[in-house]
Write an enzyme that holds these catalytic residues in place. Structure first.
Site, PDB file in Angstrom:
ATOM      1  N   GLY A 164       0.797  -1.228   0.000  1.00 17.35           N
ATOM      2  CA  GLY A 164       0.000   0.000   0.000  1.00 17.35           C
ATOM      3  C   GLY A 164       0.825   1.272   0.000  1.00 17.35           C
ATOM      4  CD  GLU A 199      -2.638  -3.458 -10.115  1.00 17.64           C
ATOM      5  OE1 GLU A 199      -3.334  -3.350  -9.090  1.00 17.64           O
ATOM      6  OE2 GLU A 199      -1.761  -4.325 -10.266  1.00 17.64           O
ATOM      7  NE  ARG A 291       6.589  -9.946   4.673  1.00 21.70           N
ATOM      8  CZ  ARG A 291       5.988  -9.135   3.818  1.00 21.70           C
ATOM      9  NH1 ARG A 291       6.651  -8.678   2.774  1.00 21.70           N
ATOM     10  NH2 ARG A 291       4.728  -8.782   3.980  1.00 21.70           N
ATOM     11  NE  ARG A 336      -1.183  -8.426  11.697  1.00 24.11           N
ATOM     12  CZ  ARG A 336      -0.431  -8.059  10.676  1.00 24.11           C
ATOM     13  NH1 ARG A 336       0.311  -6.961  10.770  1.00 24.11           N
ATOM     14  NH2 ARG A 336      -0.423  -8.752   9.558  1.00 24.11           N
TER      15      ARG A 336
END
Ligand code: MV4
Length: 447
Positions: A164, A199, A291, A336
């Site tokens: 983002g 996009e 990752r 979270r």
């Protein structure tokens, strides 16, 4: 297997990696900045090397210091965790130059996926659907031409961006020129690269990602999806698996696309394919995260696969024992807990944790470096803990997540606990019918 591995990170992910190393009988070498000298990852490791002062640029991001920490302690490999140097091709190269195995993909694949224009090109070549837009570096006039063709709204994205960053929504032709200038300037400042692409903006959409593991023998394992649409300002708050939005057929199509792409680009180790899922079930590749991700425990609870252990085994040259589609069961949800202030638009609010009482009991996992008295440092991210729950179905998992959060005590700093409880109890979340717009829409009503 290696005998000693450098854990090139801090916080909960350093703790997570050290645990995996110890279970494999491997010694863990930690690194730390001055701010982290008493941190949990330092105490859990077999040895620890001081990197430098608290700012990340002078500690956890400093490649020569990190390499020296590994070589002077006799490490054979380096696990980068997520963030910091985890997707930095120069770091992967420095590891290779010093005969250190990097626990991650090959440097050329990482670099190709780090450049979003080149990543999309690779995906198109592998017949993975991508979002309609421009297929190379794009200037203002090309952006305008593309917008006329695909229709507004469009997104301007930085090829060096991701997550983002350097992204701008353009709703109307008259907004394009200014938006382009600002986005390109931001990209230049943030990444030293102003290259942009266009996009079509898919809104509302859902953010669904596929976890993969690839070994050095051509084997690929896909481990299902994580639905990550509950986020604000590109900070994920709640992730879950399976996604309520995926039919078995759509899920298989997404996993097959991810597997095809892994083979086409020669992917190795753990990776995550981010897709946007449209309301009609169509899906489009947006990024490949080269990752381990923050939300990986959601997948671990549904599949029983220890992703960090597998990363280490694969990096050591072992062959995956399960390939194809990982068997999975039940439902997992991650919340979270960030040190953020709801009174001030959820800005980070670092500080000293007073009393900390993590939730316990059936089906609950907590990944954290925090204990009573820990400091959430202003120098690093504001995550306090991840609370991850598993139960046999989605409704039971939601109930368990609510129970776990109500048990959780974090004194001393405001957190996202109450916001998460609000979302878990909301109609859009309970029905499973939510999108990337839901959280901000909810806050607009509540705030
Ligand atoms: C998009 C999109 C809609 N259309 N691309 C955000 C993070 C980065 N990985 C890509 N992201 C998006 N790319 C197209 N063509 C929607 C997102 C997106 C999002 C956008 C605005 C607000 C919240 C969002 C949450 C997830 C994904």
């Amino acid at each position: 297997m290696f005998t000693r591995v450098l854990v090139a990170n801090r916080g909960e992910i350093a703790v997570r990696v050290i645990r995996a190393l110890h279970e494999l009988g491997v010694e863990a070498v930690a690194v730390y900045s001055t701010a982290d000298k008493d941190a949990r990852h330092v105490r859990l490791a077999d040895q620890a090397v001081h990197l430098g002062p608290p700012p990340a640029a002078e500690s956890y991001l400093r490649i020569p210091s990190m390499i020296a920490a590994a070589t002077t302690t006799g490490c054979q490999a380096v696990h980068p965790g997520y963030g910091f140097l985890a997707e930095n091709p120069a770091f992967v190269e420095a590891c290779a130059d010093n005969d250190l195995v990097f626990v991650g993909p090959p440097v050329d694949v990482m670099a190709a996926m780090g450049d979003k224009i080149s990543a999309k090109r690779a995906m198109r070549a592998a017949e993975v659907p991508t979002v309609p837009g421009t297929e190379g570096a794009t200037n203002v006039s090309a952006a305008r031409a593309a917008a006329e063709e695909i229709g507004f709204p469009i997104l301007l994205k930085a090829t060096a961006g991701g997550g983002g960053k350097g992204m701008r929504l353009v709703r109307r032709p008259d907004e394009l020129e200014d938006a382009f200038g600002m986005a390109a300037a931001e990209a230049e400042a943030a990444f030293g690269n102003a290259t942009m692409y266009v996009e079509k903006a898919l809104v509302p959409a859902r953010h669904v990602e596929i976890q993969v593991l690839c070994d050095h023998h051509g084997n690929v394992l896909t481990l299902g999806e994580r639905e990550c649409s509950i986020q604000r300002r590109h900070q994920k708050l709640i992730e879950e698996s399976p996604s309520a939005a995926l039919s078995p057929e759509a899920r298989e199509a997404m996993e097959a696309a991810a597997e095809r792409a892994c083979r086409a680009v020669g992917y190795r180790n753990a990776g995550t394919f981010e897709f946007l899922l449209g309301a009609d079930g169509s899906f489009y590749f947006i990024e490949l995260n080269a990752r381990l991700q923050v939300e990986h425990p959601v997948t671990e609870l549904c599949t029983g696969v220890d992703l960090v252990r597998e990363q280490l085994l694969v990096a050591a040259g072992e062959e995956l024992t399960v390939t194809g589609r990982a068997p999975r069961r039940g439902h997992a949800i991650e919340i979270r807990l960030n040190a953020e202030d709801p009174e001030h638009d959820f800005r980070p609010s670092p500080g000293r944790i007073g009393h900390f009482e993590p939730p316990l009991g059936p089906g609950v996992r907590v990944d954290t470096f925090v204990e009573s008295g820990s400091i959430i440092s202003p120098f690093y991210d504001s995550m306090v803990a991840k609370v991850i729950v598993w139960d046999s179905d989605r409704a039971a998992a939601i109930t368990r997540a609510e129970r776990a959060l109500r048990e959780t005590v974090v004194e001393g700093v405001p957190t996202t606990r109450e916001l998460a409880l609000e979302v878990l109890g909301s109609e859009p979340f309970r029905s499973g019918e939510y999108s990337t717009s839901t959280l901000e829409a909810m806050r607009a009503v509540v705030a």
